[in-house]
Design an enzyme around this catalytic site. Structure first.
Site, PDB file in Angstrom:
ATOM      1  N   SER A  85       2.527 -11.980  -5.360  1.00 25.72           N
ATOM      2  CA  SER A  85       3.513 -12.986  -5.139  1.00 25.72           C
ATOM      3  C   SER A  85       3.486 -14.109  -6.686  1.00 25.72           C
ATOM      4  O   SER A  85       3.655 -15.183  -6.519  1.00 25.72           O
ATOM      5  CB  SER A  85       3.261 -14.091  -4.047  1.00 25.72           C
ATOM      6  OG  SER A  85       3.667 -13.106  -2.832  1.00 25.72           O
ATOM      7  N   GLY A  87       4.008  -9.644  -2.065  1.00 30.90           N
ATOM      8  CA  GLY A  87       5.650  -9.740  -1.534  1.00 30.90           C
ATOM      9  C   GLY A  87       5.850 -10.681  -0.335  1.00 30.90           C
ATOM     10  O   GLY A  87       6.924 -10.800   0.115  1.00 30.90           O
ATOM     11  N   LYS A 110       8.063  -0.724  -8.737  1.00 30.84           N
ATOM     12  CA  LYS A 110       8.271  -0.119  -7.442  1.00 30.84           C
ATOM     13  C   LYS A 110       9.374   0.662  -7.587  1.00 30.84           C
ATOM     14  O   LYS A 110       9.646   1.450  -8.587  1.00 30.84           O
ATOM     15  CB  LYS A 110       8.029  -1.215  -6.505  1.00 30.84           C
ATOM     16  CG  LYS A 110       6.675  -2.040  -6.702  1.00 30.84           C
ATOM     17  CD  LYS A 110       6.636  -2.929  -5.382  1.00 30.84           C
ATOM     18  CE  LYS A 110       5.424  -3.771  -5.612  1.00 30.84           C
ATOM     19  NZ  LYS A 110       4.867  -4.757  -4.620  1.00 30.84           N
ATOM     20  N   GLU A 137      -5.504  -7.680  -5.805  1.00 32.73           N
ATOM     21  CA  GLU A 137      -4.316  -7.857  -5.072  1.00 32.73           C
ATOM     22  C   GLU A 137      -4.574  -7.924  -3.731  1.00 32.73           C
ATOM     23  O   GLU A 137      -4.724  -6.922  -2.704  1.00 32.73           O
ATOM     24  CB  GLU A 137      -3.033  -6.774  -5.425  1.00 32.73           C
ATOM     25  CG  GLU A 137      -2.821  -6.445  -6.872  1.00 32.73           C
ATOM     26  CD  GLU A 137      -1.590  -6.042  -6.916  1.00 32.73           C
ATOM     27  OE1 GLU A 137      -0.634  -6.681  -7.693  1.00 32.73           O
ATOM     28  OE2 GLU A 137      -1.304  -4.877  -6.287  1.00 32.73           O
ATOM     29  N   ASN A 188       5.283  -4.014 -12.185  1.00 32.51           N
ATOM     30  CA  ASN A 188       5.318  -3.107 -11.375  1.00 32.51           C
ATOM     31  C   ASN A 188       6.601  -3.043 -10.828  1.00 32.51           C
ATOM     32  O   ASN A 188       6.837  -3.742  -9.796  1.00 32.51           O
ATOM     33  CB  ASN A 188       4.239  -2.971 -10.307  1.00 32.51           C
ATOM     34  CG  ASN A 188       4.129  -1.974  -9.062  1.00 32.51           C
ATOM     35  OD1 ASN A 188       4.947  -1.099  -9.339  1.00 32.51           O
ATOM     36  ND2 ASN A 188       3.378  -2.237  -8.143  1.00 32.51           N
ATOM     37  N   HIS A 231      -2.737   1.116  -5.275  1.00 34.61           N
ATOM     38  CA  HIS A 231      -2.131   0.301  -4.676  1.00 34.61           C
ATOM     39  C   HIS A 231      -1.875   0.180  -3.278  1.00 34.61           C
ATOM     40  O   HIS A 231      -1.778   1.070  -2.669  1.00 34.61           O
ATOM     41  CB  HIS A 231      -0.455   0.282  -5.519  1.00 34.61           C
ATOM     42  CG  HIS A 231       0.215  -0.935  -5.298  1.00 34.61           C
ATOM     43  ND1 HIS A 231       0.831  -1.307  -3.998  1.00 34.61           N
ATOM     44  CD2 HIS A 231       0.274  -2.113  -5.907  1.00 34.61           C
ATOM     45  CE1 HIS A 231       1.437  -2.369  -4.069  1.00 34.61           C
ATOM     46  NE2 HIS A 231       1.047  -3.087  -5.316  1.00 34.61           N
ATOM     47  N   GLU A 240       0.336  -0.419  -1.328  1.00 31.10           N
ATOM     48  CA  GLU A 240       1.324   0.339  -0.599  1.00 31.10           C
ATOM     49  C   GLU A 240       0.978   1.857  -0.497  1.00 31.10           C
ATOM     50  O   GLU A 240       1.666   2.394   0.622  1.00 31.10           O
ATOM     51  CB  GLU A 240       2.649  -0.126  -1.299  1.00 31.10           C
ATOM     52  CG  GLU A 240       3.154  -1.620  -1.021  1.00 31.10           C
ATOM     53  CD  GLU A 240       3.870  -2.124  -2.108  1.00 31.10           C
ATOM     54  OE1 GLU A 240       4.425  -1.552  -3.087  1.00 31.10           O
ATOM     55  OE2 GLU A 240       4.130  -3.468  -2.207  1.00 31.10           O
TER      56      GLU A 240
END
Ligand code: PGA
Length: 254
Positions: A214, A175, A15, A169, A13, A98, A100
């Site tokens: 991560s 991250g 991003k 996730e 991904n 996702h 985010e």
């Protein structure tokens, strides 16, 4: 390449981190290094980079997907991208829900469900992300959250014989450099499998469940060989072909 199969799957991904001019070389490096005989792989660039990625990956086993999309076929939705636009380009899959998108852009369970249905309608493979926040983990509700998100996402089952991919996730692991224990990942994947079985019946066993959050070349072997893990959704570590390849090796040992 992203159909249900015996092989594990790794998805990068990218991003908002890769510009168009970098795409051809990064795709070429990935195609060069990944062990495609043992692993399925795909990358998800930002919309303006999809054409470059599709061209660079043409004739190779590397899949190309989008990071999100709208659920409607067309209309007055300034700034949005329709599923049919992706399908017409040759995009094969789309990451949906996702964290985010959920936390920064207000995407709800209902939105994700509409997008999943739209993906199936347009022949795109949805990669649906689920996972608990730090607060939900602290409150002991992780599994309830995961169950809710999976059940909501697949309120429409999709056409027979078409399978989604699910990515577990944990939001607190994305991250951050923090990861769950392998046993916790296995437990979460079991919850996801149970919820999928409710929706898809016995066919649910053909749905790949990835871990994301991560993942690095250093921790991949430990995290991704946990029972019930069928691959990885990789953010930061997918931006270098070498680390992405190491993760693919870890998930698909010789
Ligand atoms: P990360 O991101 O690997 O950088 O933690 C994973 C993701 O957001 O899919």
């Amino acid at each position: 390449m992203i159909e249900p199969a015996g092989k594990p799957l790794v998805v990068g991904n990218w991003k908002m981190n890769v510009v168009e001019s970098r795409v051809p070389s990064l795709v070429a490096e990935i195609v060069d290094r990944l062990p495609f005989a043992r692993v399925d792989a795909a990358v998800a660039p930002a919309f303006p980079c999809l054409r470059a990625a599709l061209d660079a990956a043409a004739g190779t086993p590397l899949g190309v997907g989008a990071q999100t999309m709208h659920w409607d076929d067309s209309g007055a939705f300034t700034g949005e991208v329709a599923p049919g636009m992706l399908a017409e380009m040759g995009v094969r899959f789309v990451i949906l829900g996702h964290s985010e998108r959920r936390t920064l852009f207000g995407e709800t369970d209902d939105d994700v469900a509409r997008k999943v249905a739209a993906a199936f309608r347009h022949g795109l493979v949805p990669i649906v992300c689920v996972g608990e926040t730090e607060a939900e983990r602290g409150a002991g509700t992780s599994h309830a959250v995961i169950q809710r998100q999976v059940r909501a996402a697949f309120s429409t089952r999709g056409p027979a014989g078409r399978f989604p991919v699910v990515a577990y996730e944990p939001v607190w692991a994305i991250g951050t450099g923090r990861t769950p224990q392998p046993g916790e990942i296995t437990d979460a994947h079991r919850e996801i499998q149970d919820a999928l079985t409710d929706r898809f019946g016995t066919e649910a066993s053909g749905i790949r469940i990835l871990y994301g959050g991560s993942v690095t070349a250093g921790n991949a072997a430990q995290l991704l060989r946990a029972p019930g893990v069928d691959g990885a959704l990789v953010g930061g570590a997918s931006l270098l072909a070498g680390t992405f390849a190491s993760i693919a090796e870890a998930v698909a040992p010789c």
